[in-house]
Design an enzyme around this catalytic site. Structure first.
Site, PDB file in Angstrom:
ATOM      1  N   SER A 102     -94.820 -25.590  14.940  1.00 51.13           N
ATOM      2  CA  SER A 102     -95.405 -24.367  15.775  1.00 51.13           C
ATOM      3  C   SER A 102     -96.299 -24.838  17.210  1.00 51.13           C
ATOM      4  CB  SER A 102     -96.036 -23.227  15.013  1.00 51.13           C
ATOM      5  OG  SER A 102     -96.317 -22.170  15.912  1.00 51.13           O
ATOM      6  N   ASP A 235     -94.539 -21.430  22.773  1.00 49.69           N
ATOM      7  CA  ASP A 235     -95.058 -22.553  22.036  1.00 49.69           C
ATOM      8  C   ASP A 235     -93.924 -23.513  21.466  1.00 49.69           C
ATOM      9  OD1 ASP A 235     -94.072 -20.573  20.173  1.00 49.69           O
ATOM     10  OD2 ASP A 235     -95.327 -21.354  18.711  1.00 49.69           O
ATOM     11  N   ASP A 237     -92.228 -23.975  18.836  1.00 42.63           N
ATOM     12  CA  ASP A 237     -90.950 -23.483  18.178  1.00 42.63           C
ATOM     13  C   ASP A 237     -90.501 -22.384  18.570  1.00 42.63           C
ATOM     14  OD1 ASP A 237     -93.095 -21.909  17.142  1.00 42.63           O
ATOM     15  OD2 ASP A 237     -92.178 -21.745  15.148  1.00 42.63           O
ATOM     16  N   ASP A 239     -91.813 -19.226  18.880  1.00 40.60           N
ATOM     17  CA  ASP A 239     -91.742 -17.859  18.417  1.00 40.60           C
ATOM     18  C   ASP A 239     -93.042 -17.098  19.029  1.00 40.60           C
ATOM     19  OD1 ASP A 239     -93.902 -19.096  17.111  1.00 40.60           O
ATOM     20  OD2 ASP A 239     -93.549 -18.573  15.303  1.00 40.60           O
TER      21      ASP A 239
END
Length: 436
Positions: A102, A235, A237, A239
């Site tokens: 993340s 960010d 990843d 999400d």
């Protein structure tokens, strides 16, 4: 059953160090493969990743373990986490897996599993996979592997179907050198926006480095200097999203929840223990119930389901629109928020000013054993004393990070009090940590 390896967001750690060694990840793939074989006669697992240099290594080890148990693996390539969840549900796969840490630095990585419905794998399933790790595995069928080349197109089509016409908007995009680097500008251009994109040249080591939703400083500067209407920072990843208004002010998750709740006329909204008190007060004035969950999108999701609500999220920009997706999606959140903004006839700057925030300080303290420290009675006493000093005019929240060796100290209240209260709590955490 208590889980040893799975945290609130999958298995996390420094890539190459326990538990994220190739040997362990191979065994994790075998255990997960055995579990999925017990759930489906011919299991199919979709496998996505972000741009970290370690993602290829972990992907190969995990895929080998899964295939050794007769699982068919479909590689999605670099794709945002919510894209993996969406495709798992849409394609009817047995499970999905995302390899990412993340918003963390490139040295970290993680493995997150999704169920056939695109939701995070239940705690019981993760516990069962952990219990299988103690087995001696033999090859149980030989799975196959292939590349699913339609992944980006299908996910992009889904997102575009949820967006609105963005013609006339000038937007700066910061893709954090992460999983949205190929998709974000194509999506916003497709909907008619004029786009300037930055931090979209990943090299395996620059993901989240001075950019993205955790470091929107340069984005804020660029929006103002270029005279654009707004900015969006994702960010690593994909999400989460943090927006920026035309004055370079950070429009974070609390603002996003407020704007969408009012325009969509939501009966209730779920935030977390970290959500600003200003959001709670303004929603109450609008006749909208506000619920707090523990910190973590998993807990926001659970509270939404339990309360029969559809909108919830965190200050970090991890927002869930439950009627569209079971997980947070930065691209989707940006599109739906801009659609609501245009519907309201007010821009982000006006919405920013409509939500006055209570002063809040958040400090991260790196510690040796966050869980043991959180049980220390002296820390509990310090929190009680801090609340006494605030005299009901604010809040204190001291909690362990779900993904890093940190204790997060948040103090909210009158500006003249929170700095001293925060400093005292931080000093207590540091002193108790030094004694452990």
């Amino acid at each position: 059953m208590e889980r040893k390896y799975f945290g609130t967001d999958g298995v996390r750690g420094v890539a190459g160090e326990p538990p994220l060694t190739p040997e362990f990840v191979l065994r994790l793939g075998q255990a997960a493969g055995a579990y999925f074989r017990s759930q489906a006669r011919r299991p199919v697992v979709l496998l996505g990743k972000d741009t970290r240099q370690s993602s290829d290594l972990l992907e190969a080890a995990l895929a080998a373990g899964l295939m050794s148990q007769g699982v068919r693996v479909e590689h999605l390539g670099v794709l945002p986490t919510p894209g993996v969840a969406y495709l798992t549900r849409t394609l009817g796969a047995t499970a999905g897996v995302m390899i990412s840490a993340s918003h963390n630095p490139y040295q970290d990585n993680g493995i997150k599993f999704f169920s056939a419905t695109g939701e995070k794998l239940p705690d019981e399933a993760e516990a069962e996979i952990e219990s299988l790790l103690s087995r001696e595995f033999k090859t149980d069928g030989i799975g196959t592997v292939s590349d699913f080349r339609e992944a980006e197109r299908m996910y992009l089509d889904f997102l575009a179907s949820k967006g609105s016409n963005l013609e006339g908007l000038k937007i700066v995009l910061d893709t954090a050198n992460g999983a949205t680097y190929r998709l974000a500008h194509r999506l916003f251009q497709r909907l008619g926006a004029e786009v300037f994109v930055m931090f979209n040249t990943p090299d395996g080591r620059n993901i989240n480095q001075g950019c993205g939703s955790t470091h929107p400083e340069f984005l804020r500067q660029q929006v103002v200097e270029m005279g654009f209407d707004l900015g969006a920072a994702f960010d690593g990843d994909g999400d989460r999203v943090i927006l920026v208004d035309r004055y370079g002010r950070e429009f974070h998750g609390d603002h996003i929840l407020y704007l969408n709740a009012l325009v969509r006329r939501e009966p209730g909204v779920v935030g977390t223990l970290m959500s600003n008190m200003g959001l709670e007060v303004k929603l109450r004035e609008a006749g909208i119930h506000f619920y707090r969950s523990a910190v973590g999108d998993r807990y926001v999701y659970e509270k939404l389901k339990a309360s029969s609500l559809t909108l919830g999220g965190e200050q970090s920009g991890h927002v869930i629109f439950l009627e569209h997706a079971p997980t947070g999606d930065g691209l989707l959140t940006a599109l739906l928020t801009l659609a609501a903004m245009r519907q309201s006839g007010r821009d982000l700057a006006e919405w920013y000013e409509a939500l006055p925030m209570y002063p809040q300080l958040l400090k991260n303290v790196r510690v040796q054993d966050k869980h043991r420290l959180m049980q220390h009675p002296e820390l509990h006493q310090a929190v009680q004393e801090a609340e006494r000093v605030l005299q009901g005019q604010g809040r204190v929240n001291v909690r362990p990070s779900g993904t890093e060796p940190l204790v997060r100290v948040m103090v909210e209240g009158p500006a003249e009090l929170i700095e001293a209260v925060s400093s005292t709590l931080v000093a207590t955490v540091e002193r108790l940590d030094s004694l452990s």
